[in-house]
Write a protein that holds these residues in place. Sequence first.
Motif, mmCIF file in Angstrom:
data_model
loop_
_atom_site.group_PDB
_atom_site.id
_atom_site.type_symbol
_atom_site.label_atom_id
_atom_site.label_comp_id
_atom_site.label_asym_id
_atom_site.label_seq_id
_atom_site.Cartn_x
_atom_site.Cartn_y
_atom_site.Cartn_z
ATOM 1 N N LEU A 209 15.767 107.319 -30.298
ATOM 2 C CA LEU A 209 16.632 106.595 -29.029
ATOM 3 C C LEU A 209 17.384 105.182 -29.549
ATOM 4 C CD1 LEU A 209 14.718 105.751 -26.024
ATOM 5 C CD2 LEU A 209 14.019 105.345 -28.533
ATOM 6 N N GLU A 210 18.359 105.029 -28.712
ATOM 7 C CA GLU A 210 19.060 103.897 -29.007
ATOM 8 C C GLU A 210 19.179 103.047 -27.859
ATOM 9 O OE1 GLU A 210 23.518 103.116 -30.150
ATOM 10 O OE2 GLU A 210 22.711 104.643 -31.668
ATOM 11 N N VAL A 211 18.826 101.670 -28.123
ATOM 12 C CA VAL A 211 19.067 101.091 -26.680
ATOM 13 C C VAL A 211 19.962 99.847 -27.059
ATOM 14 C CG1 VAL A 211 17.661 99.159 -25.589
ATOM 15 C CG2 VAL A 211 16.391 101.250 -26.190
ATOM 16 N N ASP A 212 20.978 99.665 -26.017
ATOM 17 C CA ASP A 212 21.991 98.743 -26.330
ATOM 18 C C ASP A 212 22.338 98.202 -25.105
ATOM 19 O OD1 ASP A 212 24.201 97.306 -26.904
ATOM 20 O OD2 ASP A 212 25.319 98.828 -27.218
ATOM 21 N N GLY A 213 21.555 96.904 -24.566
ATOM 22 C CA GLY A 213 21.563 96.241 -23.748
ATOM 23 C C GLY A 213 21.123 97.053 -22.515
ATOM 24 N N ARG A 214 21.593 97.268 -21.444
ATOM 25 C CA ARG A 214 21.306 98.263 -20.284
ATOM 26 C C ARG A 214 21.399 99.784 -20.608
ATOM 27 N NH1 ARG A 214 23.701 97.800 -15.674
ATOM 28 N NH2 ARG A 214 25.441 96.392 -16.303
ATOM 29 N N MET A 215 22.132 99.987 -21.730
ATOM 30 C CA MET A 215 22.390 101.593 -21.894
ATOM 31 C C MET A 215 21.466 102.155 -22.948
ATOM 32 S SD MET A 215 25.828 103.392 -22.579
ATOM 33 C CE MET A 215 26.103 102.893 -24.476
ATOM 34 N N ILE A 216 20.768 103.339 -22.727
ATOM 35 C CA ILE A 216 19.950 103.963 -23.632
ATOM 36 C C ILE A 216 20.382 105.279 -23.887
ATOM 37 C CG2 ILE A 216 17.418 104.429 -23.719
ATOM 38 C CD1 ILE A 216 17.235 102.749 -21.017
ATOM 39 N N THR A 217 20.295 105.556 -25.067
ATOM 40 C CA THR A 217 21.118 106.755 -25.485
ATOM 41 C C THR A 217 19.918 107.690 -26.169
ATOM 42 O OG1 THR A 217 23.297 105.646 -25.717
ATOM 43 C CG2 THR A 217 23.005 107.889 -26.646
ATOM 44 N N ILE A 218 19.904 108.780 -25.793
ATOM 45 C CA ILE A 218 18.886 109.738 -26.735
ATOM 46 C C ILE A 218 19.538 111.095 -26.831
ATOM 47 C CG2 ILE A 218 17.813 110.640 -24.393
ATOM 48 C CD1 ILE A 218 14.926 110.500 -25.661
ATOM 49 N N LYS A 219 18.935 111.398 -28.017
ATOM 50 C CA LYS A 219 19.578 112.857 -28.525
ATOM 51 C C LYS A 219 18.724 114.078 -28.166
ATOM 52 C CE LYS A 219 20.455 111.657 -33.083
ATOM 53 N NZ LYS A 219 19.500 111.655 -34.144
#
Length: 429
Positions: A209-219
């Motif tokens: 998963l990727e955390v970019d500030g307040r946005m988290i992206t998960i495949k």
Amino acid sequence: MSTIELTPPKKGINGTIEVPGDKSISHRAVIFSGLAEGTSKISNFLTGEDCMRTVQAFRQMGVTIEQNDDELIVHGKGIRSLSEPVAPINFGNSGTTARLMSGVLAGLPLFSTAFGDESLSKRPMDRVVVPLRDMGAKISGRKNGGLLPLSFDGSRLKGTTHELQVRSAQVKSSLLLAGMLAEGETKVIEAGTTRNHTEMLMPQYGIDLEVDGRMITIKGEQQPKAADLRVPGDISSAAFFIVGAAITPGSKLTIRNVGLNVTRNGIVQVMKLMGANITTTVHTHIGDEPVGDIHVESSTLNAISIEGDMIPNVIDEIPILALAATQAEGTTEIKDAKELRFKETDRIKAVAENLRKLGVKVEEREDGLQIKGRASLSGGTLQSFGDHRIGMMGAIASLISENVISIQDKECINISYPSFFNDLNKVLL
Ligand code: S3P
């Protein structure tokens, strides 16, 4: 339901203790291990009733979980091998089990139903049900899925972008779990920072998963891998002893091996702002989670305003901070904390009612409390309202009360801290 009578000790609390494993991390460790392929070990697991509800949910889906005191061995067989639970799953009193497991159950190819106790049955579930339905989840339940019991006709979910309105780690985690099972990519944009254990733990179980500030992206379509984890001590349990030592004259207390994650250590920061004599020493990391010791000595406190961004970091600590406020010079304001009305009980009301019984001047607000210090606490019979943190707040109040304090339904403390009274007795020696 039994009552405990606590006699004021007339001296401080002293020594060194260790509190049980972190509740949030224990739940997540079982969930990731239960979904994983392979054998995972969880040590220092919190065996309180709430986390055992999550264990039971996985047992009902065919996962063998061995328990030896606070160590669990989870024999995960992978997401595809989980079986349909024959009986309804009982989430008990556990909001974390209910919200996180909803994300899991919605995305597994099986049918399940779940219910909770009287308190949990009143707590909002639409905060997870609505965004899960946006991913294609088929969930039915009381009040159109707003309340338990719920049923999940598990289906293939579609990755979606969620902009969260409510600041809740449970909601974020539920959607990340659903996203991990879904087809495509899921993004969760938080309304503000909340505890980040899910994001910290997922990579340890091989989840990308990727955390970019307040946005988290998960495949989507990821299969977690087995891992061994030692759960750090729960800072939310330590909080009762931090405040106990700070407000009880003659105290010197060390609490060892506590999780000091910056999204959870607000209790230390707030108590320091109030003038408490506290030091923390990080001595190790478990994954990315910092773990260390907390040393507290009694000190004079001053009133402050606890509000805004401070609140999510101390959301579970407000009851015990309210007790600290009774001993602070001046008037403490607690604002922006309306979420407390949706906890195990309405904690704004429960705290106000109990502190008033002890003779404190308290004003209840829709989103918080105003507490006048420095109050001398009488004694009396306090209701726990079936809420573990309200029960423990009452027990800590007895350290400085003039007369005996009785706590009704002391058993509810087993939800998060089964050894609470043993630990309290240890530091009173
Ligand atoms: C928790 C998140 C918080 C907290 C609860 C545990 C978690 O709830 O109050 O005790 O483990 O994610 P919310 O997400 O409702 O704020």
